[in-house]
Design a protein around this motif. Structure first.
Motif, PDB file in Angstrom:
ATOM      1  N   HIS A 157      43.346  36.972  43.631  1.00  0.00           N
ATOM      2  CA  HIS A 157      43.577  37.471  42.550  1.00  0.00           C
ATOM      3  C   HIS A 157      42.544  37.492  41.886  1.00  0.00           C
ATOM      4  N   ALA A 158      41.567  38.012  40.388  1.00  0.00           N
ATOM      5  CA  ALA A 158      41.026  38.203  40.246  1.00  0.00           C
ATOM      6  C   ALA A 158      41.178  37.658  38.451  1.00  0.00           C
ATOM      7  N   ASP A 159      40.908  37.028  37.781  1.00  0.00           N
ATOM      8  CA  ASP A 159      41.590  37.080  35.971  1.00  0.00           C
ATOM      9  C   ASP A 159      40.878  38.129  35.502  1.00  0.00           C
ATOM     10  N   GLU A 160      41.635  38.201  34.704  1.00  0.00           N
ATOM     11  CA  GLU A 160      41.054  39.502  33.824  1.00  0.00           C
ATOM     12  C   GLU A 160      39.286  39.296  33.501  1.00  0.00           C
ATOM     13  N   ALA A 161      39.094  38.016  32.901  1.00  0.00           N
ATOM     14  CA  ALA A 161      36.993  38.043  32.784  1.00  0.00           C
ATOM     15  C   ALA A 161      36.389  38.062  33.986  1.00  0.00           C
ATOM     16  N   ALA A 162      36.901  38.109  34.941  1.00  0.00           N
ATOM     17  CA  ALA A 162      36.553  38.275  35.880  1.00  0.00           C
ATOM     18  C   ALA A 162      34.899  39.595  36.220  1.00  0.00           C
ATOM     19  N   THR A 163      34.714  40.221  36.981  1.00  0.00           N
ATOM     20  CA  THR A 163      33.277  41.199  36.551  1.00  0.00           C
ATOM     21  C   THR A 163      33.558  41.057  38.464  1.00  0.00           C
ATOM     22  N   VAL A 164      33.674  42.778  39.251  1.00  0.00           N
ATOM     23  CA  VAL A 164      33.047  42.548  40.653  1.00  0.00           C
ATOM     24  C   VAL A 164      32.878  44.062  40.432  1.00  0.00           C
ATOM     25  N   GLU A 165      31.089  44.287  40.557  1.00  0.00           N
ATOM     26  CA  GLU A 165      30.811  45.529  40.568  1.00  0.00           C
ATOM     27  C   GLU A 165      31.488  45.867  42.264  1.00  0.00           C
ATOM     28  N   PRO A 166      30.796  47.463  41.823  1.00  0.00           N
ATOM     29  CA  PRO A 166      31.552  48.831  42.520  1.00  0.00           C
ATOM     30  C   PRO A 166      30.819  48.760  43.912  1.00  0.00           C
ATOM     31  N   ASP A 167      30.378  47.515  44.111  1.00  0.00           N
ATOM     32  CA  ASP A 167      29.939  47.334  45.734  1.00  0.00           C
ATOM     33  C   ASP A 167      31.060  46.116  46.792  1.00  0.00           C
ATOM     34  N   ALA A 168      31.236  45.172  45.970  1.00  0.00           N
ATOM     35  CA  ALA A 168      31.917  43.826  45.869  1.00  0.00           C
ATOM     36  C   ALA A 168      32.946  44.482  46.432  1.00  0.00           C
TER      37      ALA A 168
END
Length: 79
Positions: free
Chosen positions: A33-44
Protein backbone atom coordinates in the motif's frame (compact mmCIF):
# COMPACT_ATOMS: atom_id res chain seq x y z
CA UNK A 1 8.01 -6.11 -11.09
CA UNK A 2 11.32 -6.59 -12.80
CA UNK A 3 14.18 -8.42 -11.07
CA UNK A 4 17.62 -6.87 -10.88
CA UNK A 5 20.37 -8.45 -13.01
CA UNK A 6 21.32 -11.85 -11.66
CA UNK A 7 18.09 -12.30 -9.70
CA UNK A 8 15.45 -14.85 -10.69
CA UNK A 9 12.15 -13.60 -12.02
CA UNK A 10 9.26 -13.85 -9.59
CA UNK A 11 5.65 -13.31 -10.56
CA UNK A 12 4.28 -10.48 -8.44
CA UNK A 13 1.14 -8.59 -9.34
CA UNK A 14 2.18 -4.96 -9.36
CA UNK A 15 1.28 -1.66 -10.98
CA UNK A 16 3.26 1.39 -11.92
CA UNK A 17 2.68 4.17 -9.42
CA UNK A 18 1.22 7.53 -10.42
CA UNK A 19 3.02 10.03 -8.16
CA UNK A 20 1.39 13.13 -6.62
CA UNK A 21 3.04 15.36 -9.27
CA UNK A 22 1.49 13.23 -12.04
CA UNK A 23 4.73 11.48 -13.03
CA UNK A 24 4.91 7.72 -13.55
CA UNK A 25 6.70 6.15 -10.62
CA UNK A 26 8.07 2.76 -9.67
CA UNK A 27 6.35 -0.55 -9.06
CA UNK A 28 3.96 -1.07 -6.15
CA UNK A 29 2.75 -4.63 -5.61
CA UNK A 30 -0.97 -5.14 -5.21
CA UNK A 31 -0.23 -6.70 -1.81
CA UNK A 32 1.46 -3.46 -0.66
CA UNK A 33 0.00 0.00 0.00
CA UNK A 34 1.15 3.53 -0.82
CA UNK A 35 -0.90 6.58 0.21
CA UNK A 36 -1.75 9.10 -2.53
CA UNK A 37 0.80 11.55 -1.03
CA UNK A 38 3.68 9.05 -1.35
CA UNK A 39 6.27 9.35 -4.13
CA UNK A 40 7.95 6.25 -5.56
CA UNK A 41 10.64 7.04 -8.14
CA UNK A 42 10.62 5.02 -11.41
CA UNK A 43 13.40 2.59 -10.39
CA UNK A 44 12.09 2.00 -6.84
CA UNK A 45 9.87 -0.89 -5.71
CA UNK A 46 7.35 -1.46 -2.92
CA UNK A 47 6.24 -5.04 -2.35
CA UNK A 48 5.27 -7.70 0.15
CA UNK A 49 3.10 -6.29 2.92
CA UNK A 50 4.90 -2.91 2.98
CA UNK A 51 2.91 0.23 3.78
CA UNK A 52 3.72 3.87 2.92
CA UNK A 53 1.78 6.42 4.98
CA UNK A 54 1.67 10.11 4.07
CA UNK A 55 4.28 12.11 2.14
CA UNK A 56 6.95 9.40 2.00
CA UNK A 57 9.65 9.50 -0.72
CA UNK A 58 11.16 6.25 -2.04
CA UNK A 59 14.12 7.19 -4.24
CA UNK A 60 16.67 5.69 -6.62
CA UNK A 61 16.64 1.85 -6.70
CA UNK A 62 15.29 1.51 -3.15
CA UNK A 63 13.13 -1.45 -2.22
CA UNK A 64 10.57 -1.29 0.58
CA UNK A 65 9.34 -4.76 1.40
CA UNK A 66 8.14 -7.39 3.85
CA UNK A 67 6.20 -5.78 6.74
CA UNK A 68 7.87 -2.36 6.53
CA UNK A 69 5.86 0.63 7.75
CA UNK A 70 7.16 3.98 6.50
CA UNK A 71 5.59 7.17 7.82
CA UNK A 72 5.06 10.79 6.74
CA UNK A 73 8.24 12.74 5.98
CA UNK A 74 10.50 9.68 5.63
CA UNK A 75 12.94 9.42 2.73
CA UNK A 76 14.24 5.99 1.65
CA UNK A 77 17.03 5.75 -0.93
CA UNK A 78 19.05 2.93 -2.44
CA UNK A 79 21.75 2.23 -4.97
Amino acid sequence: MHPRPGEPASPVRADRRRNPDGSIGGWVAQSAHADEAATVEPDAQVFGNARLFGAVRVLDHARVCDNARVHDGSVISGE
